[in-house]
Design an enzyme around this catalytic site. Structure first.
Site, PDB file in Angstrom:
ATOM      1  CE  LYS A  49      -4.073  -2.316   2.297  1.00 47.49           C
ATOM      2  NZ  LYS A  49      -4.515  -2.856   3.442  1.00 47.49           N
ATOM      3  CD  GLN A  95      -3.854  -4.320   6.524  1.00 48.18           C
ATOM      4  OE1 GLN A  95      -3.363  -3.383   5.904  1.00 48.18           O
ATOM      5  NE2 GLN A  95      -4.096  -5.620   6.201  1.00 48.18           N
ATOM      6  CG  ASP A 154      -9.828   0.444   4.993  1.00 49.12           C
ATOM      7  OD1 ASP A 154      -9.585  -0.021   3.584  1.00 49.12           O
ATOM      8  OD2 ASP A 154      -9.034  -0.096   5.703  1.00 49.12           O
TER       9      ASP A 154
END
Ligand code: NAP
Length: 289
Positions: free
Chosen positions: A54, A98, A121
């Site tokens: 990422k 994460q 997200d």
């Protein structure tokens, strides 16, 4: 019949290039690069690989990457304090924590602490609510990527029968919401669904997000249907999806695994970060992104 392969890798490369153009525009008109902060707690090898890729993709798109790697022993309070700092940091447009977090940390408390307007997200309940009620917010990256592929292959989705297999908060539920928004007739199947093959057989569009290798079989598929395989299953034979590749003999189009939905997820994360930067800096962006 052999299904057309939906090339998610190529589509994602195109999206990343468009995002990079948008990032250059943000720098020129907004005076700084879009910024994405990624937080990793602990040293789970798979999560570490995701975070690294990422970060690389963020920099390659002309954005600022802020990586925060914290030890496994980090407390929930320390993590929440970092989220608060990132919420207040004007250089940060997107925050991604994460998952999964170590078991001593309350995941929900951390996710709900992220400013919904930096929640690229799309996991915050405020963004889930915005999606469900038709307000602008952030849509989780994997289902957003699936929708982009479907629109690319089929154009207008209105009136199509869609079956989503899986009802998780990160894939199945937001996927169903997106398909409702596109005026599909949507069925959400899960582990308690009776006669799953019969349910899937009605579908013009099948999105499988289960996590069971090759579960969906060719005799479940309506001829010509479009199949989107979200599943990632590690087997002795390598990575396989939830849809048996033999379904290509019946379907009209389907995504491969790997190279289908996977590459779209990071591309959509970059897209969401760009959109956040544009909103925050008042820079116009291409709504077709
Ligand atoms: P999840 O939270 O484990 O949800 C799985 C869903 O599948 C649940 O709703 C479950 O039903 C349903 N299910 C389980 N067994 C079933 C069966 N026999 N028949 C019908 N439905 C069944 O998984 P997830 O996070 O949504 O992820 C799903 C898959 O997508 C995994 O393989 C994951 O690795 C992959 N994934 C890929 C990406 C990507 O970037 N490509 C991103 C995210 C996830 P219940 O609710 O009834 O338990």
């Amino acid at each position: 019949m052999t299904a057309t392969t939906i090339d998610g890798k190529a589509f994602a490369a195109g999206l990343r290039a468009r995002v990079a153009e948008g990032a250059a525009k943000v720098l020129a008109e907004g005076g700084r690069k879009p910024g994405l902060a990624v937080v990793l707690v602990g040293d789970d090898p798979a999560s570490s690989v995701y975070v690294r890729s990422k970060g690389k993709a963020t920099v390659a798109a002309g954005m600022e990457s802020f990586e925060h790697r914290l030890p496994e022993t980090t407390s929930g309070a320390e993590l929440v304090a970092l989220v608060d700092r990132l919420n207040a940091d004007p250089a940060v447009d997107g925050i991604l924590v994460q998952l999964p977090l170590p078991s001593h940390i309350d995941e929900r408390a951390v996710i709900t602490r992220i400013d919904p307007d930096k929640d690229v997200d799309g996991f915050h309940p405020v963004n889930a609510g915005r999606l469900a009620t038709g307000l602008e917010g952030f849509v989780p990256c994997t289902p957003l990527g699936c929708l982009m592929l479907l629109r690319d292959v089929l154009g207008d989705l209105s009136g199509k029968d869609a079956v989503v297999i899986g009802r998780s908060n990160i894939v199945g539920k937001p996927m169903a919401q997106l398909l409702i928004r596109e005026s599909c007739t949507v069925t959400v199947a899960h582990s308690r669904t009776h006669d799953l093959p019969g349910v899937v057989r009605r579908a013009d569009i099948v999105v499988a997000a289960v996590g069971r290798a090759k579960m969906v079989q060719p005799d479940w598929i309506k001829p010509g249907a479009t199949l989107i395989d979200v599943g990632i299953n590690r087997t002795k034979a390598g990575l396989v999806g939830d849809i048996d590749p033999a379904c290509a003999s019946v379907a009209g189009a389907m995504t491969p695994v790997p190279g289908g939905v996977g590459p779209m997820t990071i591309a959509c994360l970059l897209r969401n970060t760009l959109v956040s930067a544009c909103r925050r800096l008042g820079v116009a962006y291409d709504r077709a992104l």
